[in-house]
Design a protein around this motif. Sequence first.
Motif, PDB file in Angstrom:
ATOM      1  N   ALA A  81      83.414 -60.369 -29.254  1.00 17.66           N
ATOM      2  CA  ALA A  81      82.170 -59.621 -29.376  1.00 17.66           C
ATOM      3  C   ALA A  81      81.004 -60.558 -29.623  1.00 17.66           C
ATOM      4  O   ALA A  81      79.910 -60.380 -29.097  1.00 17.66           O
ATOM      5  N   VAL A  82      81.245 -61.602 -30.458  1.00 17.88           N
ATOM      6  CA  VAL A  82      80.182 -62.558 -30.742  1.00 17.88           C
ATOM      7  C   VAL A  82      79.765 -63.279 -29.468  1.00 17.88           C
ATOM      8  O   VAL A  82      78.587 -63.486 -29.194  1.00 17.88           O
ATOM      9  N   THR A  83      80.764 -63.657 -28.661  1.00 21.93           N
ATOM     10  CA  THR A  83      80.463 -64.342 -27.407  1.00 21.93           C
ATOM     11  C   THR A  83      79.623 -63.461 -26.495  1.00 21.93           C
ATOM     12  O   THR A  83      78.661 -63.901 -25.879  1.00 21.93           O
ATOM     13  N   ALA A  84      79.966 -62.181 -26.418  1.00 27.19           N
ATOM     14  CA  ALA A  84      79.217 -61.263 -25.568  1.00 27.19           C
ATOM     15  C   ALA A  84      77.763 -61.182 -26.017  1.00 27.19           C
ATOM     16  O   ALA A  84      76.850 -61.186 -25.194  1.00 27.19           O
ATOM     17  N   TRP A  85      77.526 -61.100 -27.325  1.00 30.33           N
ATOM     18  CA  TRP A  85      76.154 -61.031 -27.813  1.00 30.33           C
ATOM     19  C   TRP A  85      75.419 -62.337 -27.543  1.00 30.33           C
ATOM     20  O   TRP A  85      74.231 -62.335 -27.217  1.00 30.33           O
ATOM     21  N   SER A  86      76.109 -63.463 -27.682  1.00 35.04           N
ATOM     22  CA  SER A  86      75.440 -64.746 -27.454  1.00 35.04           C
ATOM     23  C   SER A  86      74.952 -64.863 -26.016  1.00 35.04           C
ATOM     24  O   SER A  86      73.949 -65.523 -25.743  1.00 35.04           O
ATOM     25  N   GLU A  87      75.650 -64.211 -25.099  1.00 37.52           N
ATOM     26  CA  GLU A  87      75.226 -64.244 -23.700  1.00 37.52           C
ATOM     27  C   GLU A  87      74.000 -63.374 -23.458  1.00 37.52           C
ATOM     28  O   GLU A  87      73.259 -63.582 -22.497  1.00 37.52           O
ATOM     29  N   ARG A  88      73.778 -62.398 -24.335  1.00 37.89           N
ATOM     30  CA  ARG A  88      72.651 -61.480 -24.146  1.00 37.89           C
ATOM     31  C   ARG A  88      71.416 -61.900 -24.934  1.00 37.89           C
ATOM     32  O   ARG A  88      70.340 -61.337 -24.735  1.00 37.89           O
ATOM     33  N   ILE A  89      71.560 -62.833 -25.857  1.00 34.66           N
ATOM     34  CA  ILE A  89      70.402 -63.344 -26.595  1.00 34.66           C
ATOM     35  C   ILE A  89      69.949 -64.626 -25.914  1.00 34.66           C
ATOM     36  O   ILE A  89      70.601 -65.666 -26.020  1.00 34.66           O
ATOM     37  N   ASP A 183      76.981 -56.251 -35.913  1.00 32.55           N
ATOM     38  CA  ASP A 183      78.081 -57.166 -35.616  1.00 32.55           C
ATOM     39  C   ASP A 183      77.630 -58.605 -35.843  1.00 32.55           C
ATOM     40  O   ASP A 183      76.443 -58.924 -35.672  1.00 32.55           O
ATOM     41  N   PRO A 184      78.563 -59.496 -36.201  1.00 30.12           N
ATOM     42  CA  PRO A 184      78.201 -60.921 -36.294  1.00 30.12           C
ATOM     43  C   PRO A 184      77.662 -61.419 -34.956  1.00 30.12           C
ATOM     44  O   PRO A 184      78.248 -61.170 -33.906  1.00 30.12           O
ATOM     45  N   GLY A 185      76.531 -62.089 -34.998  1.00 28.67           N
ATOM     46  CA  GLY A 185      75.944 -62.632 -33.780  1.00 28.67           C
ATOM     47  C   GLY A 185      75.112 -61.657 -32.992  1.00 28.67           C
ATOM     48  O   GLY A 185      74.497 -62.033 -31.992  1.00 28.67           O
ATOM     49  N   ALA A 186      75.080 -60.374 -33.409  1.00 23.21           N
ATOM     50  CA  ALA A 186      74.310 -59.368 -32.671  1.00 23.21           C
ATOM     51  C   ALA A 186      72.831 -59.466 -33.025  1.00 23.21           C
ATOM     52  O   ALA A 186      72.469 -59.937 -34.108  1.00 23.21           O
ATOM     53  N   PRO A 187      71.956 -59.017 -32.144  1.00 21.08           N
ATOM     54  CA  PRO A 187      70.517 -59.055 -32.447  1.00 21.08           C
ATOM     55  C   PRO A 187      70.133 -58.036 -33.509  1.00 21.08           C
ATOM     56  O   PRO A 187      70.876 -57.091 -33.785  1.00 21.08           O
ATOM     57  N   ARG A 188      68.979 -58.244 -34.073  1.00 20.47           N
ATOM     58  CA  ARG A 188      68.409 -57.336 -35.074  1.00 20.47           C
ATOM     59  C   ARG A 188      67.106 -56.793 -34.515  1.00 20.47           C
ATOM     60  O   ARG A 188      66.290 -57.543 -33.975  1.00 20.47           O
ATOM     61  N   VAL A 189      66.908 -55.480 -34.634  1.00 19.00           N
ATOM     62  CA  VAL A 189      65.724 -54.836 -34.077  1.00 19.00           C
ATOM     63  C   VAL A 189      64.910 -54.219 -35.216  1.00 19.00           C
ATOM     64  O   VAL A 189      65.432 -53.425 -36.001  1.00 19.00           O
ATOM     65  N   ILE A 190      63.651 -54.602 -35.295  1.00 20.73           N
ATOM     66  CA  ILE A 190      62.725 -54.040 -36.281  1.00 20.73           C
ATOM     67  C   ILE A 190      61.760 -53.119 -35.542  1.00 20.73           C
ATOM     68  O   ILE A 190      61.156 -53.518 -34.541  1.00 20.73           O
TER      69      ILE A 190
END
Length: 236
Positions: A81-89, A183-190
């Motif tokens: 899951a962390v790898t997937a998020w890293s590809e999207r950030i 999730d670890p590595g996921a983006p944060r939205v404000i």
Amino acid sequence: MTDERLPQLRASDADRERVAEILRDALAEGRLDMAEFDERFDATYRARTYGELELITADLPASAQAPAPLSLRKEPATGGAVTAWSERITEGAKGSTSGIAVMGGFERKGRWTIGRRFTAVCLMGGGELDLREANFAAGEVEISVWTLMGGVNVIVPPGVEVETRGLGIMGGFDSREDGVPGDPGAPRVIVSGLALMGGVGVERKLPKEEERRLKAERREEKRRLKQDRRERRELD
């Protein structure tokens, strides 16, 4: 974390599947009729928290064949899951930074990149920002919303942490997703800004492809269970 707060934690797809398996066993054992099963089965996949899932099976015993009892402990996400998020950030990428609706509307959905800061302005209009398939130009992005007699809806996928800092005057800022750990590595939205006689909504949804897959699985499961029920009645 106290026990009183545990039922308010968000449930995962795996948690819903465990409850669905208990319902299947209850139907096979005659504890539920088909109408009750259909109602509870649909409620299972609409449930958002552990507390809602627990109510669905509160009057059913967990059979020996059922999966492990529902766990109220949130396990860390796997490395995949962390790898997937890293590809999207995509740090430093040029993304969309604004949306304006004056007596009309705008939307951002599908494959797109949201900038580090995005400004949405709606005057008697509306906008939708769907982040389920979006890339993020930074690990933390801020959506600044300014509405007058209008509204903006922000859709985030599971795993993304959300914080709302907005103010509603004769309107509202939806803060129901605040406090849900990401999730670890996921983006944060404000989500910040001002809603004057308007509203800003934030909701969490599965990606559309995943929604379609789960709906197809539920339809097939219902069809199979009804067929099994008919066959048992014919044998009786």
